[in-house]
Design an enzyme around this catalytic site. Structure first.
Site, mmCIF file in Angstrom:
data_model
loop_
_atom_site.group_PDB
_atom_site.id
_atom_site.type_symbol
_atom_site.label_atom_id
_atom_site.label_comp_id
_atom_site.label_asym_id
_atom_site.label_seq_id
_atom_site.Cartn_x
_atom_site.Cartn_y
_atom_site.Cartn_z
ATOM 1 N N GLU A 1 0.831 -1.201 0.000
ATOM 2 C CA GLU A 1 0.000 0.000 0.000
ATOM 3 C C GLU A 1 0.862 1.245 0.000
ATOM 4 O O GLU A 1 0.556 2.239 -0.658
ATOM 5 C CB GLU A 1 -0.922 -0.001 1.219
ATOM 6 C CG GLU A 1 -1.990 1.061 1.174
ATOM 7 C CD GLU A 1 -2.963 0.967 2.324
ATOM 8 O OE1 GLU A 1 -3.809 1.866 2.451
ATOM 9 O OE2 GLU A 1 -2.880 -0.004 3.103
ATOM 10 N N GLY B 1 -7.980 5.139 7.447
ATOM 11 C CA GLY B 1 -8.622 4.792 8.704
ATOM 12 C C GLY B 1 -7.833 3.785 9.516
ATOM 13 O O GLY B 1 -7.775 3.857 10.744
ATOM 14 N N GLY B 2 -7.197 2.810 8.822
ATOM 15 C CA GLY B 2 -6.483 1.762 9.524
ATOM 16 C C GLY B 2 -4.981 1.864 9.452
ATOM 17 O O GLY B 2 -4.275 1.267 10.263
ATOM 18 N N SER B 3 -4.451 2.614 8.476
ATOM 19 C CA SER B 3 -3.001 2.715 8.323
ATOM 20 C C SER B 3 -2.625 4.074 7.752
ATOM 21 O O SER B 3 -3.473 4.800 7.236
ATOM 22 C CB SER B 3 -2.472 1.592 7.412
ATOM 23 O OG SER B 3 -3.024 1.710 6.109
ATOM 24 N N THR B 4 -1.350 4.399 7.853
ATOM 25 C CA THR B 4 -0.836 5.639 7.273
ATOM 26 C C THR B 4 0.443 5.325 6.525
ATOM 27 O O THR B 4 1.213 4.450 6.936
ATOM 28 C CB THR B 4 -0.600 6.715 8.347
ATOM 29 O OG1 THR B 4 -0.212 7.940 7.715
ATOM 30 C CG2 THR B 4 0.487 6.308 9.335
ATOM 31 N N GLN B 5 0.678 6.027 5.395
ATOM 32 C CA GLN B 5 1.819 5.735 4.541
ATOM 33 C C GLN B 5 2.639 6.989 4.251
ATOM 34 O O GLN B 5 2.094 8.092 4.186
ATOM 35 C CB GLN B 5 1.375 5.138 3.198
ATOM 36 C CG GLN B 5 0.746 3.780 3.263
ATOM 37 C CD GLN B 5 -0.724 3.847 3.615
ATOM 38 O OE1 GLN B 5 -1.425 4.751 3.175
ATOM 39 N NE2 GLN B 5 -1.196 2.900 4.408
#
Length: 429
Positions: free
Chosen positions: A178, A204-208
């Protein structure tokens, strides 16, 4: 940088990043996907082709995120050396796919999005157009059996559609993938330079975070799994990329409210947090659990107490990158949404925001009563989290980000590069 050139740079960066995902998935560099069902019979031609009489190739990508499912229908103009994006059709629905974990039959609502694809693509190209769904953080956080059941249901739905569906059409992206297929925009893939723009995405569930490092020190000192090198268009490209699972805004809310590190007693769903207005109360649903959330009694100022809590949640979970301060970054998703909520940017036009803007807004919101009944009771928490997260990533207070939903009328998403490389893979097999 002029806008057309920036669009070119953004697109190439995204496509380059997607290429690494492609290589990893199709040549065994990744771990087996725990959620993938046994492959159904393959449909469609062994090799992809352009419909007779047309110079266009279409691709359909479903982005199944934690808070919603989005469809991207891309039309590529096929040229001698590389394709060029001609048009995109975009639609989104809520809630996210993971919301149907206990009722997978309800994902049949995706047929609404498939109809969007049917109306956007000439019927003569339907059987030549691949349809792909990639689920992100929402499904990675689900129980494996539930995720598998959901994906099986989607796979059956795609098999019954008029589009090209294969055994690899439905899958869960891991966090690294992702990050590598970070947000991008339209342009000409012939551009040789994609080293000047970085991507920040807060889901909502992760950050990149993704960018092309120019300082050799970054490459030498970063964790080994944060640096990826690969060849594309006869050049070697190196990117810094990482996805932090569990640090997306909704997952972070749960952590900051105490639902993970100090979960409520069995049978209780009450959470008490210093990030909420003193003695306030309300309800919040996350991952099919409805929590009763309340603020602590009046005492330490809300902003200071909340920042302390957020810093504890993020302690040693994020790797700072000193070079990131010198890179031009685009920021998407909840970075954009919260800036809109504050009136810092226009909802349709986007704009620029500094780290200190989020910080000052957090101080202001946390110390005042809601300006209207529509203001989220979590706005204080969200803004504190965003400002602390950006600081932990290595961005100074005056660092400025460009915020946009679309660039040249194309939604900012990893989906463009991923679709392009899936089409290229089908052509070669």
């Amino acid at each position: 940088m002029k806008r057309p050139k920036l669009a070119v740079v953004l697109l190439l960066l995204g496509v380059l990043l997607a290429y690494l995902m492609f290589m990893k998935r199709h040549y065994g560099a990744s771990e087996p996907d725990a959620y993938r069902a046994p492959p159904p019979p393959q449909r469609g031609p062994a090799k992809l082709a352009v419909a007779p009489g047309r110079n266009s190739q279409f691709g359909i990508m479903f982005d199944a995120g934690s808070t919603g499912t989005r469809i991207h229908v891309f039309e590529f103009q096929m040229e001698r050396n590389a394709p060029k994006l001609a048009h995109e059709t975009f639609r989104a629905i809520e809630p996210g796919l993971s919301a149907y974990a206990d009722h997978p039959e309800e994902v049949a609502g995706l047929t609404e999005l498939l109809k969007v694809a049917e109306s956007s693509i000439p019927p003569s190209s339907w059987t030549l157009t691949p349809v792909v769904l990639k689920a992100t953080a929402g499904l990675r956080l689900l129980d494996g059996a539930k995720a598998k059941h959901l994906l099986d249901t989607v796979r059956a739905l795609f098999t019954d559609s008029p589009f090209l569906s294969r055994d690899d059409s439905v899958s869960v992206m891991d966090g690294t993938d992702e990050g590598k297929t970070s947000s991008l925009s339209p342009g000409d893939l012939h551009s040789p330079d994609a080293s000047t723009v970085g991507m920040l995405d807060l889901g909502g569930g992760s950050t990149q975070i993704t960018f092309s490092p120019q300082d050799e020190k970054t490459i030498q000192t970063s964790p080994i799994d944060h640096i990826r090198s690969f060849r594309m268009f006869n050049s070697t490209h190196t990117v810094y990329t990482h996805s932090y699972l569990g640090l997306g805004l909704m997952s972070a809310r749960l952590s900051v409210l105490g639902g993970i590190e100090a979960p409520p007693l069995e049978g209780s769903t009450e959470l008490v947090s210093p990030c909420l207005a003193p003695e306030s109360s309300g309800s919040w649903e996350h991952a099919d659990v409805v929590y009763r959330v309340t603020g602590q009694k009046a005492g330490e100022p809300v902003y200071e107490a909340c920042r302390t809590k957020v810093e504890k949640v993020l302690y040693r979970k994020v790797v700072p990158v000193s070079e990131a301060a010198d890179v031009d970054f685009y920021a998407f998703s909840y970075y954009y949404d919260r800036a809109v909520d504050l009136g810092l940017i226009g909802e349709e036009t986007g704009g620029t925001v500094r780290v200190v803007d989020y910080m000052e807004a957090a101080k202001r919101v946390c110390s005042s009563r809601p300006v209207s009944p529509l203001q989220s009771p979590f706005l204080c928490l969200d803004l504190v989290y965003i400002s602390v997260l950006l600081h932990e990533l290595g961005f100074p207070p005056n660092k400025q980000f460009k915020l946009a939903r679309t660039i040249n009328q194309v939604e900012t998403s990893w989906a463009l590069g991923a679709t392009f490389h899936y089409i290229e893979f089908l052509k070669s097999h």
